[in-house]
Design an enzyme around this catalytic site. Structure first.
Site, PDB file in Angstrom:
ATOM      1  N   SER A 155       0.828  -1.207   0.000  1.00  0.00           N
ATOM      2  CA  SER A 155       0.000   0.000   0.000  1.00  0.00           C
ATOM      3  C   SER A 155       0.866   1.262   0.000  1.00  0.00           C
ATOM      4  O   SER A 155       2.036   1.237   0.420  1.00  0.00           O
ATOM      5  CB  SER A 155      -0.901  -0.001   1.226  1.00  0.00           C
ATOM      6  OG  SER A 155      -0.100   0.014   2.389  1.00  0.00           O
ATOM      7  N   CYS A 198      -3.763  -4.446  -7.830  1.00  0.00           N
ATOM      8  CA  CYS A 198      -3.388  -3.029  -7.815  1.00  0.00           C
ATOM      9  C   CYS A 198      -3.808  -2.359  -9.111  1.00  0.00           C
ATOM     10  O   CYS A 198      -4.346  -1.267  -9.125  1.00  0.00           O
ATOM     11  CB  CYS A 198      -1.880  -2.918  -7.605  1.00  0.00           C
ATOM     12  SG  CYS A 198      -0.926  -3.938  -8.724  1.00  0.00           S
ATOM     13  N   THR A 217       2.104   2.176   3.607  1.00  0.00           N
ATOM     14  CA  THR A 217       3.282   1.429   4.074  1.00  0.00           C
ATOM     15  C   THR A 217       4.513   1.813   3.251  1.00  0.00           C
ATOM     16  O   THR A 217       5.621   1.904   3.794  1.00  0.00           O
ATOM     17  CB  THR A 217       3.044  -0.091   3.988  1.00  0.00           C
ATOM     18  OG1 THR A 217       1.794  -0.391   4.591  1.00  0.00           O
ATOM     19  CG2 THR A 217       4.129  -0.868   4.689  1.00  0.00           C
ATOM     20  N   GLU A 233       6.334  -0.265  -5.325  1.00  0.00           N
ATOM     21  CA  GLU A 233       5.166  -0.574  -6.181  1.00  0.00           C
ATOM     22  C   GLU A 233       3.953  -0.470  -5.276  1.00  0.00           C
ATOM     23  O   GLU A 233       3.740  -1.344  -4.429  1.00  0.00           O
ATOM     24  CB  GLU A 233       5.275  -2.012  -6.716  1.00  0.00           C
ATOM     25  CG  GLU A 233       6.474  -2.285  -7.569  1.00  0.00           C
ATOM     26  CD  GLU A 233       6.333  -1.726  -8.963  1.00  0.00           C
ATOM     27  OE1 GLU A 233       5.250  -1.205  -9.302  1.00  0.00           O
ATOM     28  OE2 GLU A 233       7.313  -1.799  -9.712  1.00  0.00           O
TER      29      GLU A 233
HETATM   30  P1  NAD Z   1       0.708  -3.568   3.006  1.00  0.00           P
HETATM   31  O1  NAD Z   1       1.364  -2.280   2.636  1.00  0.00           O
HETATM   32  O2  NAD Z   1      -0.113  -3.622   4.223  1.00  0.00           O
HETATM   33  O3  NAD Z   1       1.817  -4.727   3.186  1.00  0.00           O
HETATM   34  C1  NAD Z   1       2.733  -5.066   2.176  1.00  0.00           C
HETATM   35  C2  NAD Z   1       3.938  -5.745   2.796  1.00  0.00           C
HETATM   36  O4  NAD Z   1       4.635  -4.822   3.618  1.00  0.00           O
HETATM   37  C3  NAD Z   1       3.620  -6.931   3.686  1.00  0.00           C
HETATM   38  O5  NAD Z   1       4.589  -7.941   3.465  1.00  0.00           O
HETATM   39  C4  NAD Z   1       3.753  -6.353   5.080  1.00  0.00           C
HETATM   40  O6  NAD Z   1       4.063  -7.322   6.071  1.00  0.00           O
HETATM   41  C5  NAD Z   1       4.898  -5.387   4.892  1.00  0.00           C
HETATM   42  N1  NAD Z   1       4.966  -4.295   5.865  1.00  0.00           N
HETATM   43  C6  NAD Z   1       3.967  -3.770   6.610  1.00  0.00           C
HETATM   44  N2  NAD Z   1       4.425  -2.730   7.346  1.00  0.00           N
HETATM   45  C7  NAD Z   1       5.746  -2.590   7.053  1.00  0.00           C
HETATM   46  C8  NAD Z   1       6.766  -1.682   7.454  1.00  0.00           C
HETATM   47  N3  NAD Z   1       6.530  -0.693   8.334  1.00  0.00           N
HETATM   48  N4  NAD Z   1       8.007  -1.839   6.946  1.00  0.00           N
HETATM   49  C9  NAD Z   1       8.276  -2.816   6.046  1.00  0.00           C
HETATM   50  N5  NAD Z   1       7.340  -3.702   5.613  1.00  0.00           N
HETATM   51  C10 NAD Z   1       6.085  -3.587   6.096  1.00  0.00           C
HETATM   52  O7  NAD Z   1      -0.106  -3.991   1.695  1.00  0.00           O
HETATM   53  P2  NAD Z   1      -1.111  -5.226   1.519  1.00  0.00           P
HETATM   54  O8  NAD Z   1      -2.371  -4.922   2.267  1.00  0.00           O
HETATM   55  O9  NAD Z   1      -0.363  -6.484   1.802  1.00  0.00           O
HETATM   56  O10 NAD Z   1      -1.407  -5.169  -0.054  1.00  0.00           O
HETATM   57  C11 NAD Z   1      -2.429  -4.412  -0.627  1.00  0.00           C
HETATM   58  C12 NAD Z   1      -1.871  -3.142  -1.253  1.00  0.00           C
HETATM   59  O11 NAD Z   1      -0.792  -3.445  -2.118  1.00  0.00           O
HETATM   60  C13 NAD Z   1      -2.890  -2.408  -2.125  1.00  0.00           C
HETATM   61  O12 NAD Z   1      -2.831  -1.022  -1.888  1.00  0.00           O
HETATM   62  C14 NAD Z   1      -2.421  -2.708  -3.547  1.00  0.00           C
HETATM   63  O13 NAD Z   1      -2.817  -1.757  -4.504  1.00  0.00           O
HETATM   64  C15 NAD Z   1      -0.941  -2.758  -3.355  1.00  0.00           C
HETATM   65  N6  NAD Z   1      -0.312  -3.528  -4.426  1.00  0.00           N
HETATM   66  C16 NAD Z   1       0.493  -2.860  -5.313  1.00  0.00           C
HETATM   67  C17 NAD Z   1       1.067  -3.545  -6.371  1.00  0.00           C
HETATM   68  C18 NAD Z   1       1.946  -2.832  -7.368  1.00  0.00           C
HETATM   69  O14 NAD Z   1       2.713  -3.487  -8.036  1.00  0.00           O
HETATM   70  N7  NAD Z   1       1.875  -1.531  -7.506  1.00  0.00           N
HETATM   71  C19 NAD Z   1       0.842  -4.917  -6.506  1.00  0.00           C
HETATM   72  C20 NAD Z   1       0.020  -5.566  -5.580  1.00  0.00           C
HETATM   73  C21 NAD Z   1      -0.541  -4.853  -4.529  1.00  0.00           C
END
Ligand code: NAD
Length: 502
Positions: A249, A304, A252, A270
């Site tokens: 996201s 995404c 994050t 990403e």
């Molecule tokens: P998220 O940001 O909650 O988590 C993503 C990853 O980051 C997880 O592995 C999580 O454990 C880790 N994380 C969480 N806090 C962290 C921190 N402080 N430091 C380092 N790592 C941390 O996202 P999500 O809910 O798993 O995924 C959904 C989001 O991802 C949506 O917004 C979607 O659009 C996005 N997404 C983007 C792409 C792209 O390529 N642009 C692809 C897929 C999903």
């Protein structure tokens, strides 16, 4: 319901499950899950477990990694780095190709855990793994050429791309295999060592893929560690890691970038998207809805790069909306075990609550519902299911237009003036993807070039290739994964000056 042809191209890989791969490594147990550190399967004192979103049943225990595990893996990755870096591209590519073969040989078991942990119906899991295999194989064939900028009698100046060192891929839960492997291949091909941190919500496929990697890559080159939400920050803070490639996201992503700034790590981000799709008045409505329907609801809206705001010209709006409803209502909602299902559940309880909150706005804001809307209508007693839901022309500033729902609910909006619809499409902090649909390709291209997004499509959406970079503008990211651009993201640029005489 049938898939668009761009998606069907991945499906043929599934047939290869039955090939004879006796010469490659096989995994026999898909019930136990370990960290993979220095090619050893290791447990942790404490464990945690995921939930099957189709049934809400507990999945098997997985490691809960600590600082000690992180330090051990990073030290091993550092130790493995010089020898790995000094191999040629062709030598490293051979490992990746062998790894792809090993994954293919174990595809049935891997697909089963992917379906269970991610809530993916079979066609969706097949597509993800098929594309991931194609990704490994195509990326293994890419090379980063050196650019000779000057070559005179006295000297040469060459721009080279050299690996960074230890890299970490932090991955979300929606595409647990593809997004991790799509970082791994570029990282190790360019000479880095790679640690994969899967999402706490979907660690199972990654841990098994790590177990397979341990049979193929030298110790320390590919490692996988699972944990809870405290694990990611241990990597972004670690002084011996040179690169974080993060997918998740935007909220994050900003934290990741801030944490990496302390040690000046390289970052690729990403992030989220709120893709606009503009449908012009000259389209063949019946044909176009057959594509736009799946591109809006694939994986229950948890992609995404999926159509999240659909702008339809007012002249065809009523006809289009009616046709869209007809298409989308054929999408069957069902769990991972339902072979007919097109939409699986939302992947986890946290996301379920977020999407439920968006559904609750329907009555609060009096949005007009063209399809779905009633959360209870799926008839499922267990699992995080929603019916595919279309909101008919809500206000432009409503939550369903402004926010990324990441669930199967989307707005269809009316437009009249070309300048105005371009402004509305760009009126967001997000900039991942955007598309334009028109029989007049030149007109559509002109509109597409004015859209602020990392990928723009004409008469398509969510079209991807392992060789084409993928990433976002604005709050949808920094840098890009995949293709030559993605490989450069795993490298430092080095200018090499050579004086031919003293
Ligand atoms: P998220 O940001 O909650 O988590 C993503 C990853 O980051 C997880 O592995 C999580 O454990 C880790 N994380 C969480 N806090 C962290 C921190 N402080 N430091 C380092 N790592 C941390 O996202 P999500 O809910 O798993 O995924 C959904 C989001 O991802 C949506 O917004 C979607 O659009 C996005 N997404 C983007 C792409 C792209 O390529 N642009 C692809 C897929 C999903």
């Amino acid at each position: 319901m049938s898939f668009p042809s761009s998606l069907l191209t991945y499906v043929f890989f599934f047939d290869l499950v039955n090939k004879d791969f006796c010469e490659v490594d096989r995994i026999f147990c898909f019930q136990t899950f370990y960290n993979v550190i220095i090619n050893e399967l290791t447990s942790t004192a404490e464990t945690r477990h995921g939930i099957n979103p189709s049934t809400e049943e507990a999945l098997p225990p997985v490691p809960l990694s600590t600082q000690e595990d992180v330090d051990k893996a990073v030290a091993a990755a550092q130790a493995a780095y010089p020898a790995w870096r000094d191999l040629t591209y062709d030598e490293r590519a051979k490992y990746i190709l062998r790894y792809a073969d090993a994954i293919e040989a174990n595809l049935a078991g891997i697909q089963d855990i992917l379906m269970k942990e991610a809530g993916k119906p079979v066609q969706n899991a097949t597509q993800e793994l098929g594309f991931a295999l194609m990704h490994l194989r195509q990326t293994a064939g890419l090379r980063l050429p050196e650019d000779v900028v000057e070559d005179s009698e006295e000297r040469t100046a060459t721009v080279r791309y050299v690996p960074i060192g230890v890299g970490v891929g932090i991955v979300p839960w929606n595409y647990p295999a593809l997004l991790g492997l799509g970082k791994l291949d570029a990282a190790v091909l360019t000479g880095n060592t790679y640690i994969w941190k899967p999402s706490p919500y979907a660690p199972y496929t990654a841990l098994k893929l790590g177990e397979l990697a341990a049979k193929i890559f030298p110790p320390g080159v590919v490692q996988v560690l699972s944990g809870d939400e405290s694990l990611g920050p241990l990597f972004t803070a670690h002084p011996s890691i040179g690169k974080i490639s993060f997918t998740g996201s935007s909220a994050t992503g900003k934290k990741v970038m801030a944490a990496c700034a302390k040690t000046l790590k390289r970052v690729t981000l990403e992030l989220g998207g709120n893709d606009a799709s503009i449908v012009c008045d000259d389209v063949d409505v019946k044909q176009v809805v057959q594509k736009i329907g799946p591109f809006s609801f694939l994986h229950a809206g948890q992609i995404c790069m999926e159509i999240k705001r659909l702008y339809v010209h007012e002249k065809i709006y009523d006809e289009f909306l009616a046709a869209m409803v007809e298409v989308v209502k054929t999408f069957k909602v069902g769990g991972a075990g339902d072979a007919e299902a097109f939409l699986g559940p939302v992947q986890n309880s946290m996301q379920y609550e977020k999407v439920q909150d968006m559904f609750s706005e329907i009555s609060k804001q009096n949005w007009k519902v063209a399809l779905g809307g009633d959360v209870c209508s799926t008839g499922k007693e267990k699992g995080y299911f929603f019916p595919p839901t279309i909101i008919d022309n809500p206000p432009e500033n409503s939550r369903i237009v402004v926010e990324e729902p990441f669930g199967p609910i989307m707005p269809v909006l009316k437009w009249k003036d070309e300048e105005d619809v371009i402004r509305r499409a760009n009126n967001t902090d997000m900039g991942l993807g955007a598309s334009v649909w028109s029989s007049d390709v030149e007109r559509a291209k002109k509109i597409a070039t004015r859209l602020e997004a990392g990928s723009v499509w004409v008469n398509s959406h969510f079209e991807l290739s392992p060789s084409v970079p993928f990433g976002g503008h604005k709050w949808s990211g920094i840098g890009m994964d995949w293709g030559i651009v993605g490989m450069k993201g795993w490298c430092n640029t080095q200018s090499m000056w050579v004086r031919k005489k003293f």
